[in-house]
Write an enzyme that holds these catalytic residues in place. Sequence first.
Site, short mmCIF file in Angstrom:
data_model
loop_
_atom_site.label_atom_id
_atom_site.label_comp_id
_atom_site.label_asym_id
_atom_site.label_seq_id
_atom_site.Cartn_x
_atom_site.Cartn_y
_atom_site.Cartn_z
N ASP A 166 49.10 -87.71 -42.06
CA ASP A 166 47.99 -88.12 -41.19
C ASP A 166 48.21 -87.45 -39.84
O ASP A 166 49.30 -86.96 -39.54
CB ASP A 166 47.98 -89.64 -41.02
CG ASP A 166 46.90 -90.10 -40.05
OD1 ASP A 166 45.75 -89.65 -40.18
OD2 ASP A 166 47.20 -90.89 -39.14
N SER A 167 47.18 -87.46 -39.01
CA SER A 167 47.30 -86.90 -37.67
C SER A 167 48.29 -87.69 -36.82
O SER A 167 48.78 -87.19 -35.82
CB SER A 167 45.93 -86.91 -37.00
OG SER A 167 45.40 -88.23 -37.02
N CYS A 214 44.45 -89.04 -43.75
CA CYS A 214 43.59 -88.90 -42.57
C CYS A 214 42.15 -88.61 -43.02
O CYS A 214 41.91 -87.65 -43.78
CB CYS A 214 44.13 -87.75 -41.74
SG CYS A 214 43.18 -87.37 -40.28
N GLU A 239 45.17 -98.42 -31.09
CA GLU A 239 46.55 -98.03 -30.75
C GLU A 239 47.08 -98.84 -29.56
O GLU A 239 48.28 -99.05 -29.44
CB GLU A 239 46.63 -96.53 -30.49
CG GLU A 239 46.38 -95.79 -31.78
CD GLU A 239 46.85 -94.35 -31.79
OE1 GLU A 239 47.24 -93.84 -30.73
OE2 GLU A 239 46.79 -93.74 -32.88
N CYS A 274 37.89 -94.25 -41.15
CA CYS A 274 38.96 -93.76 -40.27
C CYS A 274 40.19 -94.60 -40.54
O CYS A 274 40.07 -95.81 -40.78
CB CYS A 274 38.51 -93.89 -38.82
SG CYS A 274 39.81 -93.50 -37.63
N HIS A 313 42.33 -95.91 -38.75
CA HIS A 313 42.62 -97.03 -37.85
C HIS A 313 41.72 -98.24 -38.08
O HIS A 313 42.04 -99.34 -37.65
CB HIS A 313 42.42 -96.59 -36.40
CG HIS A 313 43.48 -95.65 -35.90
ND1 HIS A 313 43.76 -94.45 -36.52
CD2 HIS A 313 44.32 -95.73 -34.84
CE1 HIS A 313 44.72 -93.84 -35.86
NE2 HIS A 313 45.08 -94.59 -34.83
#
Length: 265
Positions: free
Chosen positions: A12-13, A75, A154, A186, A188
């Site tokens: 993932d990024s 991702c 985050e 996404c 997140h």
Amino acid sequence: MKHSDKPIGIFDSGLGGLTVVRQLRRLLPRERLIYLGDTARVPYGNKSRETIQQFSREDSLFLIRRRVKLVVVACNTSTALALDHLQEKFDCPFIGVVRPGAEAAIRETRNGRIGVIATAATIQSHAYEKEIRKLDRACRIFSSACPLLVPLVEEGWGNIRLTRDIVRHYLRPILARRIDTLILGCTHYPLLKPAIARVVGRRIRLVDSAENCAIAVRQFLGESGKGTAKRSEGKLELFVTDRPFSFSKSAKLFLGNRAPMARQI
Ligand code: DGL
């Protein structure tokens, strides 16, 4: 059938793909997992196709060199803009998050009106739209890029009033289109489920791409016979491209329990 005890690679990024790792550990607890978070170059969601392809290629190469049996592109942005490119470049199976999410949305929808929220790059690629329309041409898709949501998660602000107000603002136009299913496109966003559920109410079904990706991996291992034959719990190794300190601190939020120490490459 030939079992394989090689690890599964996941990239993932940054941190977000740990939501996929969490689901993989739940569904496939005996598999060995190697995770790479490209923390030095996150976010991918506002970058060009060329850059996302280059970064995704480099991430994949790291995992392939560690002799993984499969690469999971955890991702959404990499899956949307680089999955085809990776499949062309490397002789290794890849599973991304977009197709499993699209399939789940089609199963869930009753009125054929599906919403998608994701990073700007994912939305501009129309990847979910294309995948859904390949499977069911009659579906209507309404999407919204939500660039502020990743930093809010985050920061650990997943379910505060400010975040719910921002979610409401992003969702207003697609809610007005009478969607009955919403894809959280996404890494997140699974952490925003309670906030999103409060905004959209009970009538809209939320599709978690991380969970559906893990289900697709389990299915692939079952069909290909590549699942591990081991009986003991599989190990998780974490790698990052920047200093591991803050990664290890936030990893717990995404994994749901204590994360092993990450190593920098
Ligand atoms: N991992 C990205 C995704 O799922 C979100 C973070 C980023 O923009 O890199 O689209």
